[in-house]
Scaffold this motif. Structure first.
Motif, short mmCIF file in Angstrom:
data_model
loop_
_atom_site.label_atom_id
_atom_site.label_comp_id
_atom_site.label_asym_id
_atom_site.label_seq_id
_atom_site.Cartn_x
_atom_site.Cartn_y
_atom_site.Cartn_z
N GLU A 293 47.47 45.39 33.85
CA GLU A 293 48.68 46.25 33.74
C GLU A 293 49.98 45.95 33.24
O GLU A 293 50.42 46.50 32.43
N SER B 222 45.08 48.90 34.89
CA SER B 222 45.05 48.34 36.33
C SER B 222 43.78 48.62 37.01
O SER B 222 43.20 47.69 37.67
N THR B 223 43.18 49.54 36.88
CA THR B 223 41.67 50.11 37.63
C THR B 223 40.68 49.16 36.95
O THR B 223 39.53 49.22 37.57
N ASP B 224 40.88 48.49 35.89
CA ASP B 224 39.91 47.70 35.44
C ASP B 224 39.71 46.37 35.91
O ASP B 224 38.77 45.51 35.63
N GLY B 225 40.98 45.87 36.86
CA GLY B 225 40.95 44.29 37.09
C GLY B 225 39.88 44.07 37.97
O GLY B 225 39.34 42.75 37.60
N SER B 226 39.13 44.74 38.77
CA SER B 226 37.92 44.20 39.52
C SER B 226 36.72 43.89 38.64
O SER B 226 35.70 43.03 38.84
N ASN C 53 43.79 39.17 37.45
CA ASN C 53 43.37 39.99 36.33
C ASN C 53 43.91 41.48 36.44
O ASN C 53 44.03 42.05 35.50
N LEU C 54 44.17 42.05 37.74
CA LEU C 54 44.59 43.41 37.96
C LEU C 54 46.12 43.34 37.11
O LEU C 54 46.63 44.37 36.40
N MET D 204 41.20 38.00 41.30
CA MET D 204 41.23 39.27 41.26
C MET D 204 42.58 40.00 41.12
O MET D 204 42.78 40.88 39.93
N TYR D 205 43.27 39.63 41.84
CA TYR D 205 44.95 40.09 41.61
C TYR D 205 45.63 39.74 40.22
O TYR D 205 46.07 40.58 39.81
N TRP E 180 37.51 41.06 36.65
CA TRP E 180 37.12 39.76 37.26
C TRP E 180 35.70 39.33 37.46
O TRP E 180 35.35 38.22 37.47
N SER F 238 49.02 44.80 29.12
CA SER F 238 47.81 45.62 28.39
C SER F 238 48.09 45.65 27.00
O SER F 238 47.14 45.88 26.24
#
Length: 182
Positions: A52, A23-27, A47-48, A44-45, A30, A55
């Motif tokens: 998550e 989840s920390t890769d989302g930004s 992609n987050l 961005m949400y 994006w 995956s």
């Protein structure tokens, strides 16, 4: 050696890691998608959540700790098919065959072991995507077919080009390899 060749050799010598997204890769995902025109940008949400919740059927490619590749996908409910939503490769990592490496990595995952086909949608003018999936199908020994699926007027109210559903049948050997790796 020409400058471009030096750049390619330098990129090949760096450490490439293919992994499941977090989840920390989302930004960072994006930002990568935004840099890879003509891909449609999601929020961005989105992609987050993809990173998550999906995956197991998404791939991140890191080159020396920086995300340079992304595939979002999911198994289609009630079908033995993997749907690839987006393939993004940073300009910094082009020329390394990264798109194909990520696809190969993905179909080898346990979560994709039941897939007998890979589906994706591509607009007729997206030459890079057509080349990637044709090459992937050819190297895999799979059959590629396509037909208009999400239509410009019917589905997109005239605001987006028709998306063609591309179907690649996965050879039984690939399915067996994925199942034996499970």
């Amino acid at each position: 050696m020409p400058k471009d060749m030096n750049d390619i050799e330098e990129r090949r010598s760096k450490t490439l890691i293919l992994r499941k997204p977090r989840s920390t890769d989302g930004s960072e995902i994006w930002e990568l998608v935004r840099a890879c025109k003509p891909l449609d940008e999601n929020s961005m949400y989105c992609n987050l959540v993809q990173a998550e919740h999906f995956s197991d059927t998404c791939v991140v490619a890191e080159l020396n700790g920086q995300i340079v590749g992304w595939i979002s996908g999911h198994m289609i409910p009630n079908e033995d098919a993997l749907f690839v939503w987006q393939v993004a490769v940073s300009p910094k990592a082009r020329g390394l065959g990264l798109g194909k490496k990520m696809l190969e990595h993905l179909i080898g995952r346990d979560a994709c072991a039941e897939a007998t086909q890979l589906n994706t949608t591509i607009t007729k003018d997206n030459e890079a995507s057509w080349a990637l999936f044709r090459s992937f199908a050819r190297d895999l020994g799979g059959e590629l077919s396509d037909k208009a699926h999400y239509k410009k007027e019917l589905h997109f109210d005239g605001h987006h080009a028709t998306e063609h559903m591309v179907t690649i049948t996965l050879p039984e050997e690939v399915e067996a390899d994925a199942k034996s790796a499970a």
